[in-house]
Design a protein around this motif. Structure first.
Motif, PDB file in Angstrom:
ATOM      1  N   CYS A   1       0.810  -1.223   0.000  1.00 25.36           N
ATOM      2  CA  CYS A   1       0.000   0.000   0.000  1.00 25.36           C
ATOM      3  C   CYS A   1       0.844   1.273   0.000  1.00 25.36           C
ATOM      4  O   CYS A   1       0.365   2.329  -0.374  1.00 25.36           O
ATOM      5  N   ASP A   2       2.100   1.185   0.417  1.00 28.04           N
ATOM      6  CA  ASP A   2       2.999   2.329   0.549  1.00 28.04           C
ATOM      7  C   ASP A   2       2.506   3.352   1.584  1.00 28.04           C
ATOM      8  O   ASP A   2       2.894   4.505   1.552  1.00 28.04           O
ATOM      9  N   HIS A   3       1.632   2.911   2.489  1.00 26.71           N
ATOM     10  CA  HIS A   3       1.092   3.784   3.545  1.00 26.71           C
ATOM     11  C   HIS A   3       1.195   3.142   4.923  1.00 26.71           C
ATOM     12  O   HIS A   3       0.627   3.661   5.879  1.00 26.71           O
ATOM     13  N   GLY A   4       1.847   2.001   5.042  1.00 24.79           N
ATOM     14  CA  GLY A   4       1.999   1.333   6.324  1.00 24.79           C
ATOM     15  C   GLY A   4       0.751   0.638   6.829  1.00 24.79           C
ATOM     16  O   GLY A   4       0.638   0.340   8.012  1.00 24.79           O
ATOM     17  N   GLN A   5      -0.179   0.346   5.933  1.00 25.19           N
ATOM     18  CA  GLN A   5      -1.448  -0.251   6.355  1.00 25.19           C
ATOM     19  C   GLN A   5      -1.567  -1.739   6.063  1.00 25.19           C
ATOM     20  O   GLN A   5      -2.412  -2.398   6.649  1.00 25.19           O
ATOM     21  N   CYS A   6      -0.727  -2.275   5.173  1.00 28.24           N
ATOM     22  CA  CYS A   6      -0.924  -3.681   4.778  1.00 28.24           C
ATOM     23  C   CYS A   6       0.121  -4.636   5.350  1.00 28.24           C
ATOM     24  O   CYS A   6      -0.139  -5.824   5.465  1.00 28.24           O
ATOM     25  N   GLY A   7       1.312  -4.147   5.673  1.00 29.76           N
ATOM     26  CA  GLY A   7       2.342  -4.995   6.254  1.00 29.76           C
ATOM     27  C   GLY A   7       3.181  -5.780   5.264  1.00 29.76           C
ATOM     28  O   GLY A   7       4.076  -6.515   5.676  1.00 29.76           O
ATOM     29  N   ALA A   8       2.942  -5.630   3.974  1.00 28.70           N
ATOM     30  CA  ALA A   8       3.717  -6.388   2.982  1.00 28.70           C
ATOM     31  C   ALA A   8       5.199  -6.030   3.025  1.00 28.70           C
ATOM     32  O   ALA A   8       6.052  -6.841   2.655  1.00 28.70           O
ATOM     33  N   CYS A   9       5.514  -4.847   3.513  1.00 29.53           N
ATOM     34  CA  CYS A   9       6.894  -4.363   3.529  1.00 29.53           C
ATOM     35  C   CYS A   9       7.604  -4.618   4.859  1.00 29.53           C
ATOM     36  O   CYS A   9       8.708  -4.119   5.077  1.00 29.53           O
ATOM     37  N   THR A  10       7.021  -5.408   5.739  1.00 27.58           N
ATOM     38  CA  THR A  10       7.587  -5.608   7.073  1.00 27.58           C
ATOM     39  C   THR A  10       8.956  -6.291   7.003  1.00 27.58           C
ATOM     40  O   THR A  10       9.127  -7.301   6.323  1.00 27.58           O
ATOM     41  N   VAL A  11       9.914  -5.696   7.697  1.00 31.34           N
ATOM     42  CA  VAL A  11      11.245  -6.271   7.876  1.00 31.34           C
ATOM     43  C   VAL A  11      11.583  -6.177   9.361  1.00 31.34           C
ATOM     44  O   VAL A  11      10.852  -5.546  10.133  1.00 31.34           O
ATOM     45  N   LEU A  12      12.673  -6.785   9.745  1.00 28.68           N
ATOM     46  CA  LEU A  12      13.124  -6.725  11.137  1.00 28.68           C
ATOM     47  C   LEU A  12      14.297  -5.760  11.238  1.00 28.68           C
ATOM     48  O   LEU A  12      15.234  -5.826  10.442  1.00 28.68           O
ATOM     49  N   VAL A  13      14.220  -4.859  12.204  1.00 28.17           N
ATOM     50  CA  VAL A  13      15.319  -3.944  12.498  1.00 28.17           C
ATOM     51  C   VAL A  13      15.677  -4.158  13.960  1.00 28.17           C
ATOM     52  O   VAL A  13      14.840  -3.935  14.840  1.00 28.17           O
ATOM     53  N   ASP A  14      16.887  -4.650  14.170  1.00 24.88           N
ATOM     54  CA  ASP A  14      17.333  -5.013  15.523  1.00 24.88           C
ATOM     55  C   ASP A  14      16.325  -5.950  16.192  1.00 24.88           C
ATOM     56  O   ASP A  14      16.037  -5.838  17.384  1.00 24.88           O
ATOM     57  N   GLY A  15      15.766  -6.871  15.386  1.00 29.32           N
ATOM     58  CA  GLY A  15      14.834  -7.882  15.889  1.00 29.32           C
ATOM     59  C   GLY A  15      13.402  -7.421  16.033  1.00 29.32           C
ATOM     60  O   GLY A  15      12.528  -8.221  16.359  1.00 29.32           O
ATOM     61  N   LYS A  16      13.136  -6.145  15.775  1.00 26.49           N
ATOM     62  CA  LYS A  16      11.769  -5.606  15.895  1.00 26.49           C
ATOM     63  C   LYS A  16      11.182  -5.396  14.512  1.00 26.49           C
ATOM     64  O   LYS A  16      11.868  -4.979  13.584  1.00 26.49           O
TER      65      LYS A  16
ATOM     66  N   THR B   1       3.534 -13.024   2.102  1.00 28.43           N
ATOM     67  CA  THR B   1       4.274 -13.976   2.929  1.00 28.43           C
ATOM     68  C   THR B   1       5.553 -13.409   3.547  1.00 28.43           C
ATOM     69  O   THR B   1       5.770 -13.593   4.754  1.00 28.43           O
ATOM     70  N   PRO B   2       6.418 -12.721   2.799  1.00 27.56           N
ATOM     71  CA  PRO B   2       7.625 -12.196   3.444  1.00 27.56           C
ATOM     72  C   PRO B   2       7.301 -11.261   4.617  1.00 27.56           C
ATOM     73  O   PRO B   2       7.913 -11.368   5.678  1.00 27.56           O
ATOM     74  N   GLY B   3       6.340 -10.377   4.426  1.00 27.14           N
ATOM     75  CA  GLY B   3       5.939  -9.473   5.508  1.00 27.14           C
ATOM     76  C   GLY B   3       5.289 -10.206   6.657  1.00 27.14           C
ATOM     77  O   GLY B   3       5.521  -9.878   7.828  1.00 27.14           O
ATOM     78  N   GLN B   4       4.475 -11.212   6.345  1.00 32.76           N
ATOM     79  CA  GLN B   4       3.830 -12.006   7.397  1.00 32.76           C
ATOM     80  C   GLN B   4       4.888 -12.717   8.236  1.00 32.76           C
ATOM     81  O   GLN B   4       4.812 -12.714   9.473  1.00 32.76           O
ATOM     82  N   ILE B   5       5.864 -13.329   7.588  1.00 39.59           N
ATOM     83  CA  ILE B   5       6.894 -14.079   8.310  1.00 39.59           C
ATOM     84  C   ILE B   5       7.762 -13.146   9.148  1.00 39.59           C
ATOM     85  O   ILE B   5       8.020 -13.416  10.324  1.00 39.59           O
ATOM     86  N   CYS B   6       8.210 -12.043   8.559  1.00 42.25           N
ATOM     87  CA  CYS B   6       9.024 -11.092   9.334  1.00 42.25           C
ATOM     88  C   CYS B   6       8.229 -10.525  10.505  1.00 42.25           C
ATOM     89  O   CYS B   6       8.750 -10.396  11.615  1.00 42.25           O
ATOM     90  N   SER B   7       6.962 -10.216  10.272  1.00 46.42           N
ATOM     91  CA  SER B   7       6.125  -9.698  11.357  1.00 46.42           C
ATOM     92  C   SER B   7       5.950 -10.746  12.449  1.00 46.42           C
ATOM     93  O   SER B   7       6.009 -10.437  13.642  1.00 46.42           O
ATOM     94  N   ALA B   8       5.747 -11.983  12.050  1.00 42.04           N
ATOM     95  CA  ALA B   8       5.561 -13.062  13.021  1.00 42.04           C
ATOM     96  C   ALA B   8       6.814 -13.269  13.862  1.00 42.04           C
ATOM     97  O   ALA B   8       6.730 -13.454  15.082  1.00 42.04           O
TER      98      ALA B   8
END
Length: 177
Positions: free
Chosen positions: A59-74, A122-129
């Motif tokens: 979405c490029d607005h932080g609403q869908c989570g597809a772009c989730t990565v981990l930064v210092d484990g968060k 999936t990548p965002g789901q896994i990183c978020s999880a």
């Protein structure tokens, strides 16, 4: 220096846009030196400059989570984060989760539970999880559902995603929600 035409007056002004700056990012254990405009998002740095395309632009607005990565484990939304803000941090993308011993246990569980459907989220789901597990707040299936609610799956694989997380986290399957 760049000349900018004012939309209000039609006059030309000599506004100076910031030059690209040199930054160093540690991503998946590797150090990368990049020349980026200060407004480059972490998502665009990953995808456009480093060709780490596992992290998706949704979405490029932080609403869908597809772009989730981990930064210092968060977990963070990389579309809302400027790359220059993450100098000195350890960034992990989906590409950095597997190691010489194979896939991360959550990646394996996603495969076993068919939790990836089309695969876009999936990548965002896994990183978020993984970030959620690191936070240590999820104790029940309801906690998982609530804490993962920032990641959208357009295929509706939510129950499979929860099953994969339940297996990895070893949460009792008899809990009623």
């Amino acid at each position: 220096m760049q000349t900018i035409l004012s939309s209000e007056t039609g006059a030309r002004s000599q506004n100076v846009l910031p030059e690209k700056r040199s930054i160093t990012l540690t991503i998946n254990g590797l150090v990368h030196k990049l020349e980026l405009a200060p407004w480059t998002t972490l998502l665009d740095a990953l995808r456009e400059y480093l060709q780490l395309t596992g992290t998706k632009k949704g979405c490029d607005h932080g609403q869908c989570g597809a772009c989730t990565v981990l930064v210092d484990g968060k977990r963070i939304n990389s579309c809302l984060t400027l790359a220059v803000m993450k100098e000195g941090s350890e960034i992990t993308t989906i590409e950095g989760l597997a190691n010489e011993n194979g896939l991360h246990p959550l990646q394996t569980a996603f495969i076993e539970h068919d939790a990836y459907q089309c695969g876009y989220c999936t990548p965002g789901q896994i990183c978020s999880a993984i970030g959620m597990i690191n936070e240590g707040h999820a104790k029940t299936l309801q906690d998982i559902r609530e804490l993962m609610s920032g990641n959208i799956c357009r295929c509706g694989a939510y129950s499979n995603i929860v099953d994969a997380l339940q297996e990895v986290m070893k949460i009792d399957s008899n809990e009623t929600v």
